[in-house]
Design a protein around this motif. Structure first.
Motif, mmCIF file in Angstrom:
data_model
loop_
_atom_site.group_PDB
_atom_site.id
_atom_site.type_symbol
_atom_site.label_atom_id
_atom_site.label_comp_id
_atom_site.label_asym_id
_atom_site.label_seq_id
_atom_site.Cartn_x
_atom_site.Cartn_y
_atom_site.Cartn_z
ATOM 1 N N VAL A 151 -3.236 -6.668 -3.122
ATOM 2 C CA VAL A 151 -4.051 -5.911 -1.805
ATOM 3 C C VAL A 151 -3.245 -6.624 -0.487
ATOM 4 C CG1 VAL A 151 -5.896 -5.757 -0.468
ATOM 5 C CG2 VAL A 151 -5.733 -5.000 -2.891
ATOM 6 N N ILE A 152 -2.877 -5.721 0.353
ATOM 7 C CA ILE A 152 -2.758 -6.361 1.864
ATOM 8 C C ILE A 152 -3.845 -5.703 2.829
ATOM 9 C CG2 ILE A 152 -1.141 -6.372 3.719
ATOM 10 C CD1 ILE A 152 1.087 -5.794 1.793
ATOM 11 N N LEU A 153 -4.671 -6.667 3.444
ATOM 12 C CA LEU A 153 -5.630 -6.268 4.270
ATOM 13 C C LEU A 153 -4.683 -6.347 5.719
ATOM 14 C CD1 LEU A 153 -8.722 -8.144 3.573
ATOM 15 C CD2 LEU A 153 -8.714 -5.960 4.017
ATOM 16 N N VAL A 154 -5.053 -5.273 6.375
ATOM 17 C CA VAL A 154 -4.511 -5.089 7.843
ATOM 18 C C VAL A 154 -5.654 -4.897 8.799
ATOM 19 C CG1 VAL A 154 -2.629 -3.531 8.864
ATOM 20 C CG2 VAL A 154 -2.889 -3.785 6.558
ATOM 21 N N ASP A 155 -5.335 -5.645 9.949
ATOM 22 C CA ASP A 155 -5.970 -5.782 11.208
ATOM 23 C C ASP A 155 -5.010 -5.747 12.490
ATOM 24 O OD1 ASP A 155 -8.266 -5.647 12.651
ATOM 25 O OD2 ASP A 155 -9.209 -7.348 12.154
ATOM 26 N N ASN A 185 4.437 -1.237 -4.259
ATOM 27 C CA ASN A 185 2.922 -1.007 -5.288
ATOM 28 C C ASN A 185 1.932 -1.730 -4.763
ATOM 29 O OD1 ASN A 185 4.568 0.852 -6.972
ATOM 30 N ND2 ASN A 185 5.507 -1.099 -8.191
ATOM 31 N N LYS A 186 2.026 -2.513 -3.780
ATOM 32 C CA LYS A 186 0.830 -3.245 -3.220
ATOM 33 C C LYS A 186 -0.133 -2.173 -2.394
ATOM 34 C CE LYS A 186 2.833 -7.742 -2.548
ATOM 35 N NZ LYS A 186 3.208 -8.798 -1.679
ATOM 36 N N ILE A 187 -1.543 -2.310 -2.517
ATOM 37 C CA ILE A 187 -2.399 -1.260 -1.990
ATOM 38 C C ILE A 187 -2.626 -1.788 -0.470
ATOM 39 C CG2 ILE A 187 -4.759 -0.483 -1.809
ATOM 40 C CD1 ILE A 187 -4.627 -0.363 -5.109
ATOM 41 N N CYS A 188 -2.508 -1.139 0.622
ATOM 42 C CA CYS A 188 -2.735 -1.400 1.899
ATOM 43 C C CYS A 188 -4.198 -1.059 2.260
ATOM 44 C CB CYS A 188 -1.758 -0.747 2.644
ATOM 45 S SG CYS A 188 -1.761 -1.108 4.617
ATOM 46 N N ILE A 189 -5.063 -1.856 2.638
ATOM 47 C CA ILE A 189 -6.223 -1.557 3.175
ATOM 48 C C ILE A 189 -6.635 -1.964 4.608
ATOM 49 C CG2 ILE A 189 -8.813 -2.104 2.795
ATOM 50 C CD1 ILE A 189 -7.903 -2.908 -0.050
ATOM 51 N N PRO A 190 -7.084 -0.751 5.491
ATOM 52 C CA PRO A 190 -7.076 -1.265 6.821
ATOM 53 C C PRO A 190 -8.738 -1.701 7.040
ATOM 54 C CG PRO A 190 -7.384 1.155 6.280
ATOM 55 C CD PRO A 190 -6.823 0.556 5.115
ATOM 56 N N ILE A 191 -8.695 -2.487 8.291
ATOM 57 C CA ILE A 191 -10.112 -3.189 8.232
ATOM 58 C C ILE A 191 -10.772 -1.960 9.229
ATOM 59 C CG2 ILE A 191 -11.498 -4.607 10.046
ATOM 60 C CD1 ILE A 191 -10.488 -5.904 7.647
ATOM 61 N N PRO A 192 -11.946 -1.506 8.864
ATOM 62 C CA PRO A 192 -12.508 -0.278 9.386
ATOM 63 C C PRO A 192 -13.436 -0.634 10.667
ATOM 64 C CG PRO A 192 -14.117 -1.432 7.736
ATOM 65 C CD PRO A 192 -12.832 -1.983 7.705
ATOM 66 N N ILE A 224 2.776 4.698 6.854
ATOM 67 C CA ILE A 224 2.379 3.720 5.772
ATOM 68 C C ILE A 224 1.051 4.305 5.075
ATOM 69 C CG2 ILE A 224 1.624 1.250 4.991
ATOM 70 C CD1 ILE A 224 4.512 1.639 5.984
ATOM 71 N N ALA A 225 1.108 4.319 3.917
ATOM 72 C CA ALA A 225 -0.026 4.746 2.951
ATOM 73 C C ALA A 225 -0.949 3.857 2.889
ATOM 74 C CB ALA A 225 0.321 5.345 1.673
ATOM 75 N N TYR A 226 -2.479 4.144 2.962
ATOM 76 C CA TYR A 226 -3.361 3.389 2.812
ATOM 77 C C TYR A 226 -4.691 3.933 2.088
ATOM 78 C CZ TYR A 226 -5.223 5.757 7.073
ATOM 79 O OH TYR A 226 -5.622 6.648 7.885
ATOM 80 N N ASN A 233 -9.624 5.139 14.499
ATOM 81 C CA ASN A 233 -9.498 3.565 13.967
ATOM 82 C C ASN A 233 -8.251 3.095 14.415
ATOM 83 O OD1 ASN A 233 -8.945 1.316 12.497
ATOM 84 N ND2 ASN A 233 -10.346 1.809 11.021
ATOM 85 N N GLN A 234 -7.914 1.892 15.233
ATOM 86 C CA GLN A 234 -6.742 1.546 15.903
ATOM 87 C C GLN A 234 -5.860 1.006 14.779
ATOM 88 O OE1 GLN A 234 -9.727 -0.125 16.510
ATOM 89 N NE2 GLN A 234 -9.620 -2.104 15.656
ATOM 90 N N VAL A 235 -6.315 0.419 13.630
ATOM 91 C CA VAL A 235 -5.590 -0.167 12.618
ATOM 92 C C VAL A 235 -5.108 1.246 11.862
ATOM 93 C CG1 VAL A 235 -5.675 -1.562 10.558
ATOM 94 C CG2 VAL A 235 -7.073 -2.010 12.330
ATOM 95 N N GLU A 236 -5.547 2.095 11.140
ATOM 96 C CA GLU A 236 -5.190 3.313 10.858
ATOM 97 C C GLU A 236 -4.120 4.239 11.584
ATOM 98 O OE1 GLU A 236 -8.554 5.916 9.588
ATOM 99 O OE2 GLU A 236 -9.451 4.397 8.216
ATOM 100 N N ALA A 237 -4.287 4.035 12.914
ATOM 101 C CA ALA A 237 -3.549 4.670 13.644
ATOM 102 C C ALA A 237 -1.966 3.851 13.753
ATOM 103 C CB ALA A 237 -3.909 4.627 15.235
ATOM 104 N N ILE A 238 -2.031 2.453 13.543
ATOM 105 C CA ILE A 238 -0.739 2.018 13.603
ATOM 106 C C ILE A 238 -0.119 2.032 12.158
ATOM 107 C CG2 ILE A 238 0.071 -0.710 13.359
ATOM 108 C CD1 ILE A 238 -2.302 -1.518 15.195
ATOM 109 N N LEU A 239 -0.905 2.142 11.237
ATOM 110 C CA LEU A 239 -0.448 2.540 9.749
ATOM 111 C C LEU A 239 0.366 3.795 9.707
ATOM 112 C CD1 LEU A 239 -2.789 0.700 7.601
ATOM 113 C CD2 LEU A 239 -0.603 -0.021 8.131
ATOM 114 N N GLN A 240 -0.437 5.034 10.178
ATOM 115 C CA GLN A 240 -0.052 6.258 10.296
ATOM 116 C C GLN A 240 1.079 6.375 11.306
ATOM 117 O OE1 GLN A 240 -3.554 8.039 11.881
ATOM 118 N NE2 GLN A 240 -4.703 7.968 10.041
ATOM 119 N N ALA A 241 1.196 5.615 12.293
ATOM 120 C CA ALA A 241 2.286 5.727 13.261
ATOM 121 C C ALA A 241 3.602 5.303 12.444
ATOM 122 C CB ALA A 241 2.402 4.921 14.399
ATOM 123 N N ALA A 242 3.634 4.230 11.477
ATOM 124 C CA ALA A 242 4.523 3.773 10.546
ATOM 125 C C ALA A 242 4.821 4.508 9.470
ATOM 126 C CB ALA A 242 4.304 2.198 10.470
#
Length: 232
Positions: free
Chosen positions: A197-201, A122-129, A152-154, A141-150
């Motif tokens: 929230v989890i910020l991702v970079d 239930n935590k919201i994942c937010i990628p760095i733009p 993971i919704a964001y 966006n490399q961060v979104e690509a990493i999450l998409q590969a795994a």
């Protein structure tokens, strides 16, 4: 049989008996053992409790103490999977700057395992733009690509509005003096209320980028912020 995405080496994939007995879904690897051995996992090592930097002393490292002076009420909680070494430097160069989108797959298993832990439910994942210029040059966006590969919704809560030199082209002083490059998408403000929230970079270097993002998110009524990166 796998073909390593990094070196191209063909290798027979080894299955764990426990996974077979428990009928677990077999996750295909995309990196050979030789390349995996070049990665230094931070889990289990002596690290700073604030930023996950390798740190032999007790308490926060010198970097986090400086950030604490600027953000005295910020709760430091950063997790990085690996030490930023020569291998990861080459990966960043090929993936992020040369635009090899396939390399987002290298860490999909580890990223998926981290975000699928019950504690993160239930935590919201937010990628760095990234900037529009970088998006046009790289195509993703490399961060979104990493999450998409795994898988993971964001939520794309932040937009990059900064101009000028990229952080990667600056020295430490230049990074630290960088002005706020992000803008909060107001459409998501209500969704962030009372949420974790989890910020991702991709890489935590000085922390400047993540603190800029956290600074904006803290203007909402969210509950907690933590950060996650591939490397530190």
């Amino acid at each position: 049989m796998i073909n390593c995405l990094w070196c191209g080496k063909k290798e027979t994939e080894k299955l764990r008996l426990g996974d077979l007995i428990l009928f677990k879904k077999i996750e295909s690897t995309v990196c050979c053992q030789e390349c995996r051995q070049k990665l230094v996992k931070l889990a289990g090592r002596s690290v700073c409790p604030g930023c996950c930097r390798e740190w032999l002393e007790a308490g926060l490292c010198s970097d986090c103490l400086r950030w604490q002076a600027d953000y005295p009420d910020y709760v430091f909680k950063q997790i990085a999977l690996y030490q930023y070494n020569a291998f990861l430097k080459e990966w960043i160069e090929a993936f992020k700057y040369k635009g090899d989108h396939r390399l987002a797959q290298l860490f999909k298993q580890e990223v998926r395992e981290y975000f699928n832990q019950p504690v993160h439910k239930n935590k919201i994942c937010i990628p760095i733009p990234i900037s529009q210029t970088s998006l046009e040059l790289r195509g993703f966006n490399q961060v979104e690509a990493i999450l998409q590969a795994a898988e993971i919704a964001y939520l794309p809560v932040l937009h990059h509005i900064g101009t000028g030199k990229k952080q990667s082209s600056k020295d430490r002083k230049g990074r630290m003096l960088s002005p706020q490059p992000f803008q909060l998408d107001e459409r998501y403000r209500e969704q962030l209320k009372d949420r974790d929230v989890i910020l991702v970079d991709d890489v935590y270097t000085t922390g400047r980028t993540l603190f800029h993002a956290a600074e904006l998110l803290r203007t909402t009524e969210l509950k907690t912020i933590e950060t996650f990166t591939i490397a530190r």
